[in-house]
Scaffold this motif. Structure first.
Motif, PDB file in Angstrom:
ATOM      1  N   GLY A  90      17.081   1.801  -3.212  1.00 41.36           N
ATOM      2  CA  GLY A  90      16.140   0.695  -4.148  1.00 41.36           C
ATOM      3  C   GLY A  90      14.839   1.439  -4.206  1.00 41.36           C
ATOM      4  N   LYS A  91      14.129   1.824  -5.563  1.00 46.67           N
ATOM      5  CA  LYS A  91      13.359   2.508  -5.416  1.00 46.67           C
ATOM      6  C   LYS A  91      11.764   1.936  -5.237  1.00 46.67           C
ATOM      7  N   ARG A  92      11.652   0.403  -4.856  1.00 49.35           N
ATOM      8  CA  ARG A  92      10.528  -0.120  -5.177  1.00 49.35           C
ATOM      9  C   ARG A  92       9.481  -0.055  -6.234  1.00 49.35           C
ATOM     10  N   ILE A  93      10.333  -0.187  -7.450  1.00 51.05           N
ATOM     11  CA  ILE A  93       9.400   0.112  -8.937  1.00 51.05           C
ATOM     12  C   ILE A  93       9.068  -1.521  -8.848  1.00 51.05           C
ATOM     13  N   ARG A  94       9.205  -2.497  -8.410  1.00 52.58           N
ATOM     14  CA  ARG A  94       8.318  -3.704  -8.597  1.00 52.58           C
ATOM     15  C   ARG A  94       7.367  -3.320  -8.080  1.00 52.58           C
ATOM     16  N   PRO A  95       7.313  -3.350  -6.912  1.00 53.18           N
ATOM     17  CA  PRO A  95       6.488  -3.524  -5.812  1.00 53.18           C
ATOM     18  C   PRO A  95       5.553  -2.509  -6.299  1.00 53.18           C
ATOM     19  N   LEU A  96       5.502  -1.879  -6.719  1.00 51.30           N
ATOM     20  CA  LEU A  96       4.769  -0.415  -7.446  1.00 51.30           C
ATOM     21  C   LEU A  96       3.548  -0.986  -8.734  1.00 51.30           C
ATOM     22  N   PHE A  97       4.686  -1.945  -9.660  1.00 51.25           N
ATOM     23  CA  PHE A  97       3.502  -2.343 -10.594  1.00 51.25           C
ATOM     24  C   PHE A  97       2.645  -3.245 -10.162  1.00 51.25           C
ATOM     25  N   VAL A  98       3.357  -4.139  -9.110  1.00 52.22           N
ATOM     26  CA  VAL A  98       2.539  -5.459  -8.199  1.00 52.22           C
ATOM     27  C   VAL A  98       0.626  -4.661  -8.082  1.00 52.22           C
ATOM     28  N   TYR A  99       1.470  -3.963  -7.115  1.00 52.49           N
ATOM     29  CA  TYR A  99      -0.167  -3.011  -6.668  1.00 52.49           C
ATOM     30  C   TYR A  99      -0.858  -2.896  -7.589  1.00 52.49           C
ATOM     31  N   ALA A 100      -0.367  -1.751  -8.692  1.00 51.17           N
ATOM     32  CA  ALA A 100      -0.323  -1.112 -10.092  1.00 51.17           C
ATOM     33  C   ALA A 100      -1.732  -2.167 -10.839  1.00 51.17           C
ATOM     34  N   GLY A 101      -0.686  -3.223 -10.768  1.00 43.39           N
ATOM     35  CA  GLY A 101      -1.382  -4.316 -12.031  1.00 43.39           C
ATOM     36  C   GLY A 101      -3.044  -4.780 -11.194  1.00 43.39           C
ATOM     37  N   ARG A 102      -2.821  -4.961  -9.477  1.00 45.09           N
ATOM     38  CA  ARG A 102      -3.276  -5.232  -8.915  1.00 45.09           C
ATOM     39  C   ARG A 102      -4.758  -4.702  -9.259  1.00 45.09           C
ATOM     40  N   GLN A 103      -5.015  -2.991  -8.906  1.00 46.34           N
ATOM     41  CA  GLN A 103      -6.193  -2.326  -9.013  1.00 46.34           C
ATOM     42  C   GLN A 103      -6.633  -1.960 -10.252  1.00 46.34           C
ATOM     43  N   CYS A 104      -5.462  -2.697 -11.714  1.00 52.72           N
ATOM     44  CA  CYS A 104      -6.475  -2.650 -12.893  1.00 52.72           C
ATOM     45  C   CYS A 104      -7.451  -3.633 -12.539  1.00 52.72           C
ATOM     46  N   ALA A 105      -7.111  -4.960 -11.714  1.00 55.42           N
ATOM     47  CA  ALA A 105      -8.205  -6.033 -12.005  1.00 55.42           C
ATOM     48  C   ALA A 105      -9.089  -5.842 -10.784  1.00 55.42           C
ATOM     49  N   GLY A 106      -8.996  -4.314 -10.120  1.00 56.40           N
ATOM     50  CA  GLY A 106     -10.297  -4.867  -9.337  1.00 56.40           C
ATOM     51  C   GLY A 106     -10.134  -4.315  -7.995  1.00 56.40           C
ATOM     52  N   ASP A 107      -8.714  -4.428  -7.222  1.00 57.97           N
ATOM     53  CA  ASP A 107      -8.759  -4.648  -5.795  1.00 57.97           C
ATOM     54  C   ASP A 107      -7.820  -3.414  -5.465  1.00 57.97           C
ATOM     55  N   LYS A 108      -8.857  -3.032  -4.622  1.00 58.26           N
ATOM     56  CA  LYS A 108      -8.516  -1.571  -3.885  1.00 58.26           C
ATOM     57  C   LYS A 108      -7.108  -1.889  -3.075  1.00 58.26           C
ATOM     58  N   ILE A 109      -6.696  -0.509  -2.840  1.00 57.86           N
ATOM     59  CA  ILE A 109      -5.444  -0.464  -2.266  1.00 57.86           C
ATOM     60  C   ILE A 109      -5.681  -0.402  -0.640  1.00 57.86           C
ATOM     61  N   THR A 110      -5.383  -0.375   0.128  1.00 63.74           N
ATOM     62  CA  THR A 110      -6.095  -0.578   1.482  1.00 63.74           C
ATOM     63  C   THR A 110      -4.928  -0.143   2.202  1.00 63.74           C
ATOM     64  N   MET A 111      -4.110  -1.089   1.971  1.00 64.43           N
ATOM     65  CA  MET A 111      -2.349  -1.469   3.112  1.00 64.43           C
ATOM     66  C   MET A 111      -2.805  -1.423   4.720  1.00 64.43           C
ATOM     67  N   SER A 112      -4.484  -2.188   4.768  1.00 62.60           N
ATOM     68  CA  SER A 112      -4.337  -2.443   6.057  1.00 62.60           C
ATOM     69  C   SER A 112      -3.674  -3.692   6.673  1.00 62.60           C
ATOM     70  N   LYS A 113      -3.563  -4.606   7.648  1.00 60.05           N
ATOM     71  CA  LYS A 113      -2.185  -5.966   6.907  1.00 60.05           C
ATOM     72  C   LYS A 113      -3.234  -6.285   7.959  1.00 60.05           C
ATOM     73  N   THR A 114      -4.257  -6.411   8.307  1.00 60.81           N
ATOM     74  CA  THR A 114      -4.937  -8.218   8.478  1.00 60.81           C
ATOM     75  C   THR A 114      -5.139  -8.774   7.254  1.00 60.81           C
ATOM     76  N   PRO A 115      -5.769  -7.884   6.164  1.00 58.61           N
ATOM     77  CA  PRO A 115      -6.720  -8.687   5.406  1.00 58.61           C
ATOM     78  C   PRO A 115      -5.939  -9.719   5.193  1.00 58.61           C
ATOM     79  N   ASP A 116      -6.134 -11.436   4.742  1.00 59.75           N
ATOM     80  CA  ASP A 116      -5.930 -12.304   3.759  1.00 59.75           C
ATOM     81  C   ASP A 116      -4.880 -11.721   2.654  1.00 59.75           C
ATOM     82  N   ALA A 117      -5.552 -10.631   1.880  1.00 54.61           N
ATOM     83  CA  ALA A 117      -5.341 -10.358   0.382  1.00 54.61           C
ATOM     84  C   ALA A 117      -4.296  -8.910   0.126  1.00 54.61           C
ATOM     85  N   GLU A 118      -4.544  -8.377   1.376  1.00 52.29           N
ATOM     86  CA  GLU A 118      -3.084  -7.366   2.098  1.00 52.29           C
ATOM     87  C   GLU A 118      -2.379  -8.325   1.809  1.00 52.29           C
TER      88      GLU A 118
END
Lengths: 371, 371
Positions: B51-79
């Motif tokens: 599985g190439k995890r294509i859909r997750p990549l687009f979820v994150y890309a869309g989220r980034q377009c809306a202004g959310d940074k990708i931090t991958m720190s797993k504590t904050p609720d938004a991440e």
């Protein structure tokens, strides 16, 4: 203020919600492609023709135990939420039955052709290419999947419901209810898996049959719906746990009755062919008791009388072994014991007498039935 | 404050979430019955190997377009919410593929036996009763159902996730995201149904193939995941609509590339047998173009070269017709046109340049791929 209505009015109200739900979702499918309407119609026909709405009755009974009156006036958010959850649970049931009928290779359900057989017939009628049977199974897998997905959408208010409202988060389901909903779906799917595995591995033990009953039926049909209703009504943990226990007692009695009807039931009343469970090779508690109690000849009759088409005389022979070995009487004893245990616990419930009376009626209805 | 990380780190983070999710859910199944663990393990093995995890990549890309940074720190609720939604979408994909493999009667997926074939083999290995093939299908239907139910549980936070947290309503998904989630699931299930119906009815039209591409792939794989991410990031309606349009362009280009790989792909790279789509009888846009553009002899070769086992020489003959008729070139033109249209619209997006760059990378990745 709306008038308080009777628990027994719930099935009609749920049918109304379901009917309007299918009206509201048809344009969604049509907008994707007109030919997808077949799929929605197959699901609608399945859900709307038959079904006793047992699970919605228990949702409402549980909610009543937690103190919520049944008003059925469709405007207040709380009533709307309860009806939506009931409709959602009927869609889970549609998925479970449509997929189960593929697993059991059943030709009829509620006296009509099963969904996979309907699509098989449609394939033949239209003279399409390929294997009609495989097409029927494929279409029915997807119809069940849609029911499962839509169940969640309804549960969370993401699809239009009968109450004419636009989907919206006006009253999100309490998280406690979402947790019970999650547990219930995992349990029924695990129970179905166990059932299929026991049938294939030829596990004849009473324990194996009991685990299937507990998860595939008792938890899913009675215990979790009761709990779900209770959480909608804001019940505390101790009431929820007590309702769950009552639900397991009643649910097992319900399944044992079902097992007896699956072998001894009148096709005119059950809507299933005579001896249907035998032909399907179901590893029921009744069969397990028969195998444990019959003599060697009797056990041979039982083992050779399951999992294949049977002549009337063969069905009669299996019935005779089950009766003469004492297995039937044993099942009746267990049904009475479970029902009476449930009834005693209902008497002791700390809630409204109306709520207790409703539960008692349902307890009798599901354990003394003939269809 | 956590460091901003790259979009390309998303697949690894999602894999971690999924892996810990399966660890956390195993005891739930075990508590029902030890034998149900087989079911969970089959799902886990399927989801975790490939599985190439294509859909997750687009979820994150869309989220980034809306202004959310990708931090991958797993504590904050938004991440945590975003990772949970990505894991949920991969479970939808598991259901879609496991059930699709039954529909297509595929023997292998990602170079390994499909789930129904695994259970068929398990039935044979254990010397169980009855039809091994039917058992395999039955078990795989239930594995897919569990994936679909669990996807919703994860989406709504009702099951434990990788981030070690207890399930809870600490941050319920915004209703706008739930609505996209609902639409996406209905679309993919409708698209699968259309696909099965077109195959059976022998609909060879370009329109039929396009509708399947739009709903079964483009909306589900790119457009809705982008929108889902955008709603998580709080995007307004106009950004969502623009991302949806970009997603349809890129998603159709993705599917057209997939169709070419399904006939011309190298089994060592795709993990599927040579000419797999031909054998499965898929009504692709490539086939539709071939039938529209080939002469009578060529069209006969195409029609006789689908929906049955094929010798290498037969596959070669079909390939020759598709190439010589100009159908392959036509598909490449359409891929380029859709990709370029998507890229132009990405350039015009009113968002961070980082977000646009991420989308551009994904656009090339899914349209220029060889596996």
């Amino acid at each position: 203020m709306s008038a308080v209505v009777n628990l027994m009015d719930v099935p009609v109200a749920v049918d109304e919600v379901l009917d309007e739900f299918f009206q509201a979702t048809a344009p969604i499918l049509e907008s994707i492609h007109p030919s997808v309407i077949d799929k929605g119609q197959a699901l609608r026909a399945f859900v709307m023709t038959g079904g006793k709405r047992i699970r919605p009755l228990f949702v409402y009974a549980g909610r009543q135990c937690a103190g919520d009156k049944i008003t059925m006036s469709k405007t207040p958010d709380a009533e709307r939420e309860a009806l939506r959850v009931c409709a959602a649970i009927e869609l889970i049931q549609a998925c479970a039955l449509v997929h189960d009928d593929i697993l059991d290779r059943s030709d009829t359900r509620r006296g009509r052709p099963t969904v996979h057989r309907r699509f098989e017939a449609l394939h033949r009628d239209r003279g399409w290419d390929g294997d009609a049977r495989h097409f029927g199974d494929s279409a029915a897998i997807l119809v069940g999947d849609l029911a499962l997905a839509w169940a969640d959408d309804l549960f969370h208010g993401a699809l239009p419901t009968a109450v004419g409202a636009q989907p919206g988060p006006d009253r999100p389901v309490p998280f406690a209810a979402t947790a019970v909903w999650s547990q219930m779906r995992t349990e029924v799917l695990a129970g179905q898996f166990l059932d299929v595995t026991n049938e294939a591995s030829g596990d004849e033990s009473v324990t194996a049959a009991e685990q299937v009953m507990t998860y595939k039926t008792a938890a899913y049909t009675v215990a979790r719906p009761l709990e779900l209703g209770a959480t909608l009504g804001g019940a505390d943990e101790s009431l929820r746990a007590e309702l769950h226990g009552i639900g397991i007692d009643l649910g097992i009695a319900f399944q044992l009755r079902d097992d007896l009807l699956g072998v001894f039931g009148d096709p005119a009343e059950t809507g299933k062919p005579s001896g249907d469970d035998l032909v399907a090779g179901k590893r029921t508690a009744l069969l397990a008791a028969g195998l444990a109690q019959a003599d060697e000849t009797g056990a041979r009759t039982l083992r050779s009388g399951i999992g294949r088409p049977l002549a009337d005389a063969e069905i009669a022979a299996v019935r005779a072994v089950l009766t003469e070995s004492g297995a039937v009487a044993e099942m009746e004893r267990q049904i009475a014991r479970r029902r009476d245990s449930g009834l005693a616990r209902i008497d002791a419930l700390d809630c409204d007498e109306d709520a207790r009376a409703g539960l008692r009626t349902l307890a009798h209805r599901i354990t003394d039935r003939t269809s």
